[in-house]
Design a protein around this motif. Structure first.
Motif: not given
Length: 437
Positions: A210-213, A270-272, A281-282
């Motif tokens: 969710f935060n990634e996008l 890789m992030d996921i 990441l946050s």
């Protein structure tokens, strides 16, 4: 009970290999990212009239801020914190309410998979519709608030990043939590930064994806729109906004839209698949992306550049070249993985049965999409001219980030594929840029 503990320990082995130079490096980045975020955005602002020369950048920033106690107190604005919290809540509500398909991610160490709800692009369209409706109804001056309160929004995003990182770190100690292989060192500083939990979730709500996008990436587009509104107010309307600003904003919003439209592609990154969700990441998703990547647009608000049709077309063509490489490479990979390969790509099969592409874009280099990303990042900076290196911080940082990510990926693949990875590297020797690197 003992069997459950043994199984949990087997699934979540202790981390013995450190990245970022271990805990000292993690602490340095944790403290350095907030400072650099303020420095880049406040050192390059109307407070100093224009971006100072590179060698005077940090001293100029310190001189303009440290001696001014009012500046420190102005970084906090309760209204801005509430506005940002409202924006984040809107994104969560849109995820929950808007319709969307569910797709499965890659297999986990547990043998199962996670399902992710896909509606980031719908959230983006809803946000744009509301913002454009607001601007049409109340005028461009009604949406300059983000530009006017930029440092305060950085503080709000930083606060959210810290709270989320603390929440998922505490949650990672729950029984049954799957941990990231690189985030279970037992050192608080390092694990808090790198991310201890692999897939922290609340029910079906996956916090990391969710935060990634959504909150940061969509906010990047809204920040750009606020910059256009600010310049429109100063110059007497949208028709008088400089071509340089339109070019930067149009290119970046297209990039955001493309990422959101192709949301399923993120679940193989890789992030996921590998990284835990922690402060790295946050703060990257919520602060760094929207407030550092929009630096060029912010600079062009008060350093107004008219490019003319020839330079505009040339820069646009350079940006489209990067986009073509980026999208074509990612399209090849996704089609191949999903059984829709229309190009009959060549590949080698590992002992474990995995297929590694050895032709097309992925036969030219092991990360051709990174090359497209670097070209686009550079194209976004060219409209700002060459009076300062500060607006070029993004592609310089991005190139370093992607090289570091490529090295991490190579290490992971060497462990995963063993001797097959050495064979693959002989077939595809170039890492990012064919015949160069």
């Amino acid at each position: 009970m003992s069997s459950q503990v043994t199984k949990h320990a087997a699934l979540n082995p202790k981390t013995t290999h450190f990245e970022f130079f271990g805990p000292p490096g993690a602490l340095a980045v944790t403290l350095g990212v907030p400072f650099l975020s303020y420095a880049l955005n406040l050192g390059c602002s109307e407070r100093l009239a224009a971006c100072p020369p590179p060698l005077k950048f940090i001293p100029g920033f310190l001189l303009a801020t440290v001696e001014d106690s009012n500046w420190w107190s102005s970084l906090w604005d309760t209204k801005v914190v509430l506005v940002y919290a409202g924006w984040y809540a809107f994104c969560v509500a849109a995820w929950a309410v808007l319709p969307g398909d569910y797709v499965e991610g890659l297999p986990l160490r547990t043998g199962g998979t996670k399902k992710y709800k896909i509606n980031a692009f719908s959230t983006f369209l809803l946000a744009l519709g509301l913002v454009f409706g607001w601007i049409i109804r109340f005028g461009p001056e009604s949406f300059t608030y983000i530009y006017e309160k930029f440092p305060q929004f950085i503080t709000a995003a930083l606060l959210n990043s810290i709270l989320q990182a603390a929440f998922v770190y505490a949650k990672s100690f729950n029984n049954g939590e799957l941990l990231a292989l690189g985030g279970n060192s037992g050192n608080f500083i390092y694990d808090f930064y790198i991310g201890r939990a692999l897939n922290p979730s609340i029910g079906s709500f996956d916090i990391k994806s969710f935060n990634e996008l959504r909150p940061g990436l969509i906010l990047w587009a809204l920040i750009d729109i606020s910059m256009v509104c600010e310049q429109a107010v100063r110059r007497g309307g949208f028709t008088r906004v400089t071509d340089s600003l339109w070019l930067v904003v149009g290119s970046q919003i297209w990039y955001v839209a493309d990422a959101l439209y192709n949301e399923p592609a993120i679940f193989t990154t890789m992030d996921i698949t590998t990284d835990g969700f922690g402060f790295m990441l946050s703060v990257g998703d919520l602060l760094w992306v929207p407030f550092i990547y929009s630096l060029q647009a912010r600079y062009l608000v008060f350093n107004q550049v008219e490019l003319g049709p020839i330079y505009t077309a040339a820069i646009m063509g350079f940006n489209l070249l990067g986009y073509y490489i980026f999208r074509a490479a990612n399209g090849e990979k996704n089609d191949f993985r999903n059984g829709r390969d229309k190009k009959n790509l060549h590949y080698m099969t590992t002992e474990g049965g995995r297929k590694l592409i050895t032709s097309g874009w992925w036969g030219r280099s092991r990360h051709p999409n990174y090359l497209g990303d670097i070209i686009m990042a550079t194209a976004w900076c060219l409209p700002t001219g060459f009076n300062t290196i500060v607006t070029y911080f993004y592609p310089i940082y991005f190139a370093v980030l992607l090289v570091h990510r490529q090295m991490r990926d190579d290490e992971q693949c060497a462990i995963k594929y063993g001797k097959d990875w050495d064979k693959y590297k002989k077939i595809v020797p170039w890492r990012i840029i064919p015949y160069v690197y």
